[in-house]
Design a protein around this motif. Structure first.
Motif, PDB file in Angstrom:
ATOM      1  N   THR A 336      -3.663 -53.005  -4.181  1.00  0.00           N
ATOM      2  CA  THR A 336      -3.445 -54.429  -3.920  1.00  0.00           C
ATOM      3  C   THR A 336      -3.605 -54.745  -2.440  1.00  0.00           C
ATOM      4  N   VAL A 337      -3.082 -53.870  -1.586  1.00  0.00           N
ATOM      5  CA  VAL A 337      -3.237 -54.073  -0.145  1.00  0.00           C
ATOM      6  C   VAL A 337      -4.718 -54.103   0.225  1.00  0.00           C
ATOM      7  N   ILE A 338      -5.476 -53.159  -0.291  1.00  0.00           N
ATOM      8  CA  ILE A 338      -6.898 -53.079   0.038  1.00  0.00           C
ATOM      9  C   ILE A 338      -7.644 -54.321  -0.441  1.00  0.00           C
ATOM     10  N   GLU A 339      -7.308 -54.793  -1.635  1.00  0.00           N
ATOM     11  CA  GLU A 339      -8.034 -55.925  -2.209  1.00  0.00           C
ATOM     12  C   GLU A 339      -7.603 -57.272  -1.638  1.00  0.00           C
ATOM     13  N   GLN A 340      -6.288 -57.405  -1.322  1.00  0.00           N
ATOM     14  CA  GLN A 340      -5.757 -58.730  -0.998  1.00  0.00           C
ATOM     15  C   GLN A 340      -5.489 -58.959   0.487  1.00  0.00           C
ATOM     16  N   ASN A 341      -5.245 -57.912   1.226  1.00  0.00           N
ATOM     17  CA  ASN A 341      -4.814 -58.094   2.609  1.00  0.00           C
ATOM     18  C   ASN A 341      -5.952 -58.544   3.515  1.00  0.00           C
ATOM     19  N   THR A 342      -5.668 -59.469   4.394  1.00  0.00           N
ATOM     20  CA  THR A 342      -6.636 -59.919   5.399  1.00  0.00           C
ATOM     21  C   THR A 342      -6.104 -59.684   6.817  1.00  0.00           C
ATOM     22  N   LEU A 354      -4.386 -41.412  -1.876  1.00  0.00           N
ATOM     23  CA  LEU A 354      -4.762 -42.247  -3.020  1.00  0.00           C
ATOM     24  C   LEU A 354      -6.175 -42.799  -2.851  1.00  0.00           C
ATOM     25  N   ILE A 355      -6.539 -43.154  -1.628  1.00  0.00           N
ATOM     26  CA  ILE A 355      -7.907 -43.630  -1.374  1.00  0.00           C
ATOM     27  C   ILE A 355      -8.914 -42.523  -1.653  1.00  0.00           C
ATOM     28  N   SER A 356      -8.572 -41.279  -1.268  1.00  0.00           N
ATOM     29  CA  SER A 356      -9.501 -40.169  -1.517  1.00  0.00           C
ATOM     30  C   SER A 356      -9.702 -39.941  -3.010  1.00  0.00           C
ATOM     31  N   LYS A 357      -8.698 -40.280  -3.829  1.00  0.00           N
ATOM     32  CA  LYS A 357      -8.823 -40.148  -5.285  1.00  0.00           C
ATOM     33  C   LYS A 357      -9.560 -41.338  -5.901  1.00  0.00           C
ATOM     34  N   ASN A 358      -9.606 -42.438  -5.164  1.00  0.00           N
ATOM     35  CA  ASN A 358     -10.233 -43.667  -5.681  1.00  0.00           C
ATOM     36  C   ASN A 358     -11.217 -44.231  -4.657  1.00  0.00           C
ATOM     37  N   PRO A 359     -12.288 -43.507  -4.365  1.00  0.00           N
ATOM     38  CA  PRO A 359     -13.215 -43.942  -3.313  1.00  0.00           C
ATOM     39  C   PRO A 359     -13.866 -45.289  -3.588  1.00  0.00           C
ATOM     40  N   GLU A 360     -13.858 -45.717  -4.856  1.00  0.00           N
ATOM     41  CA  GLU A 360     -14.459 -47.021  -5.173  1.00  0.00           C
ATOM     42  C   GLU A 360     -13.682 -48.172  -4.536  1.00  0.00           C
ATOM     43  N   TRP A 361     -12.434 -47.922  -4.135  1.00  0.00           N
ATOM     44  CA  TRP A 361     -11.648 -48.972  -3.472  1.00  0.00           C
ATOM     45  C   TRP A 361     -12.274 -49.392  -2.143  1.00  0.00           C
ATOM     46  N   LEU A 362     -13.033 -48.502  -1.542  1.00  0.00           N
ATOM     47  CA  LEU A 362     -13.567 -48.768  -0.212  1.00  0.00           C
ATOM     48  C   LEU A 362     -14.457 -50.008  -0.170  1.00  0.00           C
ATOM     49  N   GLN A 363     -15.003 -50.394  -1.316  1.00  0.00           N
ATOM     50  CA  GLN A 363     -15.862 -51.580  -1.331  1.00  0.00           C
ATOM     51  C   GLN A 363     -15.076 -52.849  -1.026  1.00  0.00           C
ATOM     52  N   PHE A 364     -13.744 -52.797  -1.210  1.00  0.00           N
ATOM     53  CA  PHE A 364     -12.904 -53.971  -0.958  1.00  0.00           C
ATOM     54  C   PHE A 364     -12.250 -53.935   0.422  1.00  0.00           C
ATOM     55  N   LEU A 365     -12.417 -52.821   1.133  1.00  0.00           N
ATOM     56  CA  LEU A 365     -11.727 -52.635   2.406  1.00  0.00           C
ATOM     57  C   LEU A 365     -12.273 -53.586   3.465  1.00  0.00           C
ATOM     58  N   GLN A 399     -18.425 -40.363  12.408  1.00  0.00           N
ATOM     59  CA  GLN A 399     -19.284 -40.581  11.246  1.00  0.00           C
ATOM     60  C   GLN A 399     -18.553 -41.380  10.168  1.00  0.00           C
ATOM     61  N   TYR A 400     -17.286 -41.033   9.918  1.00  0.00           N
ATOM     62  CA  TYR A 400     -16.531 -41.760   8.889  1.00  0.00           C
ATOM     63  C   TYR A 400     -16.264 -43.190   9.345  1.00  0.00           C
ATOM     64  N   ALA A 401     -15.910 -43.369  10.618  1.00  0.00           N
ATOM     65  CA  ALA A 401     -15.610 -44.706  11.128  1.00  0.00           C
ATOM     66  C   ALA A 401     -16.823 -45.625  11.002  1.00  0.00           C
ATOM     67  N   GLN A 402     -17.986 -45.115  11.351  1.00  0.00           N
ATOM     68  CA  GLN A 402     -19.199 -45.934  11.299  1.00  0.00           C
ATOM     69  C   GLN A 402     -19.626 -46.219   9.869  1.00  0.00           C
ATOM     70  N   LYS A 403     -19.489 -45.236   9.005  1.00  0.00           N
ATOM     71  CA  LYS A 403     -19.916 -45.416   7.616  1.00  0.00           C
ATOM     72  C   LYS A 403     -19.045 -46.419   6.877  1.00  0.00           C
ATOM     73  N   ASN A 404     -17.734 -46.394   7.147  1.00  0.00           N
ATOM     74  CA  ASN A 404     -16.797 -47.221   6.381  1.00  0.00           C
ATOM     75  C   ASN A 404     -16.212 -48.380   7.174  1.00  0.00           C
ATOM     76  N   HIS A 405     -16.660 -48.548   8.426  1.00  0.00           N
ATOM     77  CA  HIS A 405     -16.233 -49.673   9.266  1.00  0.00           C
ATOM     78  C   HIS A 405     -14.715 -49.691   9.442  1.00  0.00           C
ATOM     79  N   VAL A 406     -14.163 -48.533   9.757  1.00  0.00           N
ATOM     80  CA  VAL A 406     -12.732 -48.417  10.016  1.00  0.00           C
ATOM     81  C   VAL A 406     -12.532 -47.803  11.399  1.00  0.00           C
ATOM     82  N   VAL A 407     -11.303 -47.870  11.874  1.00  0.00           N
ATOM     83  CA  VAL A 407     -10.904 -47.134  13.068  1.00  0.00           C
ATOM     84  C   VAL A 407     -10.251 -45.846  12.578  1.00  0.00           C
ATOM     85  N   MET A 408     -10.818 -44.722  12.951  1.00  0.00           N
ATOM     86  CA  MET A 408     -10.361 -43.432  12.443  1.00  0.00           C
ATOM     87  C   MET A 408      -9.552 -42.692  13.503  1.00  0.00           C
TER      88      MET A 408
END
Length: 506
Positions: A336-342, A354-365, A399-408
């Motif tokens: 819910t945090v991943i999908e709803q939080n702004t 939990l994210i590593s078990k559900n990588p499809e969540w990353l599309q909503f990040l 590499q992970y930060a650039q691929k997923n647009h996060v701060v790692m």
């Protein structure tokens, strides 16, 4: 903030400096003089017997010059040339000719190792080394480390066998007491295991400056005390709402401590309001240990989707994951945090699992989320072994930060923070006393508080890591490293920020 170069960047910096008109021979002489200065300060007795072990490259030329200059100062010196004479660079051949003209003894490894030496100077390989050391060179380095174990060990520019870019040991490496490097620190000297072989690191100015960088944009930086000026300011005309509202989704049954540490750290970092969303069974513990925290509790019958949406609407920033476990309820909350939080958001611990078990969540990040995994959690996120990640922490994080647009924030003895906009940061604060349960929860609270107070994720993450380490250093100074607990790091935040306030007021 200072820049740290990798091997290729430093090589280009060297070439740029010569394009500016600086002569290679001058750079070599200045490098040698800086090493000689260090040796003479450490070993002022000119009866000290010193062996410089040199290769055929320019690093070897530095070492030959060091031997000649020490001999001219009255030291008993031997220059051990271990390279192939036919492969000497122009400058190294020049230095060898000069040394022979000054009658400095030049020895083979076999001749050199028949004698006793008080100090060993390593000038076998420089920053350009990229392959594993084998054969006679490996044997020489092992001889220097083992047979001359009690001798002083000085490395010229970099300890031979250490990758200047990753800190890997390339087969074997020289174990230095001190390394005298030139112009800029190299990544491999600060990252482990390279840092262990580097010893005390001395950076000397021989002519490499920021002007030498040309169009090089260093990809790695180190924060310093002066950078604490970036911290959010406090004003007289303010209230608790002026300093941010942080939502902590933390703590499952039996894991109340994670929520306690994160909440206390956030308040100590100056956050105005901290709301802890946790299980009902943690209520009494949190009310007793962190009465300042606002509580929002849930249980097995709670509609956690609506529960989380309500908390998100209240917050200015979110930190989720510390001690929440990996139950079905926790999974729903993280999703819910991943999908709803702004809002600016930090994901730690079980949220990352939990994210590593559900990588499809990353599309909503949303862009700008902060991840704070340790090596085990990172391994699960990317499906790569800890050993492989450890070979190049900076590369893995970036590499992970650039691929997923996060701060790692990749946590290790030397934590790396990778951002898309600011490059990477290597943290040098902190100590081994912080290797204790709850330390990561404190970090979540620190970064979360900075996010809530308005710092951008790419600024808050490296600054939070740096502050966390400084707080650990303050705790170690007071208690010693063996006795430290996570609560001591929280107390260290108080000491650190009080010192910073006093400095500003002065």
């Amino acid at each position: 903030m200072r820049d740290v170069l990798n091997g290729q960047e430093m090589k280009q910096c060297d070439e740029n400096t010569m394009k500016m008109g600086m002569l290679s021979a001058v750079l070599m002489e200045r490098a040698a003089l800086s090493v000689v200065k260090e040796i003479m300060e450490r070993y002022p007795d000119d009866d000290t017997r010193i062996l410089t072990v040199c290769g055929a490259g320019n690093n070897g030329g530095d070492g030959i010059a060091v031997g000649r200059l020490l001999a001219l100062q009255g030291y008993e010196v031997g220059i051990c040339f271990a390279g192939n004479p036919e492969k000497m660079t122009t400058e190294t051949a020049r230095q060898m000719k000069i040394a022979k003209n000054y009658n400095v003894p030049v020895l083979t490894p076999e001749e050199a190792f028949q004698e006793n030496w008080d100090v060993i100077v390593d000038a076998l390989f420089g920053i350009g080394l990229s392959r594993e050391i084998t054969g006679k060179y490996a044997d020489i380095i092992k001889e220097l480390n083992v047979y001359y174990e009690g001798a002083g060990k000085i490395a010229v520019d970099i300890a031979s066998g250490i990758s200047a870019t990753t800190g890997e040991v390339l087969g074997t490496a020289f174990q230095a007491d001190v390394t005298v490097t030139f112009g800029f620190e190299k990544r491999g000297q600060l990252l482990y295991p390279g840092a262990e072989y580097t010893g005390a690191l001395k950076v000397e100015d021989i002519g490499f400056t920021t002007e030498s960088l040309f169009d090089i944009i260093p990809g790695l930086h180190v924060l310093e005390k002066e950078d604490l000026d970036m911290l959010p300011k406090r004003t007289a005309h303010s209230n608790k709402g002026s300093y941010g509202k942080l939502l902590l989704i933390a703590g499952s049954e039996g894991m109340a401590g994670a929520a306690v540490f994160a909440a206390k750290a956030a308040y100590r970092m100056g956050c105005g309001l901290v709301r802890v969303a946790t299980v009902e069974s943690n209520r009494a513990i949190l009310q007793q240990l962190v009465p300042e925290a606002v509580l929002a509790v849930y249980n097995d019958t709670t509609d956690v989707v609506k529960f989380v949406e309500t908390q998100l609407a209240w917050a200015d920033a979110v930190a989720v994951g510390s001690g929440i476990g990996q139950s079905a309820l926790s999974e729903k909350m993280v999703k819910t945090v991943i999908e709803q939080n702004t809002k600016p958001c930090l994901f730690d611990a079980d949220a990352l699992n939990l994210i590593s078990k559900n990588p499809e969540w990353l599309q909503f990040l949303k862009n700008g989320a902060v991840y704070t995994p340790h090596l085990g959690e990172m391994s699960r996120l990317i499906g790569t072994s800890i050993a492989e990640i450890s070979k190049d922490l900076v590369g893995a994080a970036l590499q992970y930060a650039q691929k997923n647009h996060v701060v790692m924030v990749l946590k290790d003895a030397r934590t790396v923070t990778a951002t898309e906009k600011r490059g990477c940061f290597l943290n040098l604060s902190g100590n081994d006393g912080m290797a204790t349960a709850g330390s990561g929860d404190v970090l979540s609270g620190v970064i979360g508080a900075l996010l809530a107070q308005g710092m951008l994720p790419e600024d808050a993450a490296p600054m939070g890591v740096y502050l966390h380490g400084l707080a650990g250093d303050a705790a170690a100074k007071k208690l010693g490293r063996h006795s430290m607990m996570a609560s001591d790091i929280v107390d260290g935040i108080t000491d650190l920020l009080k010192e910073q306030e006093d400095t500003i007021e002065q």
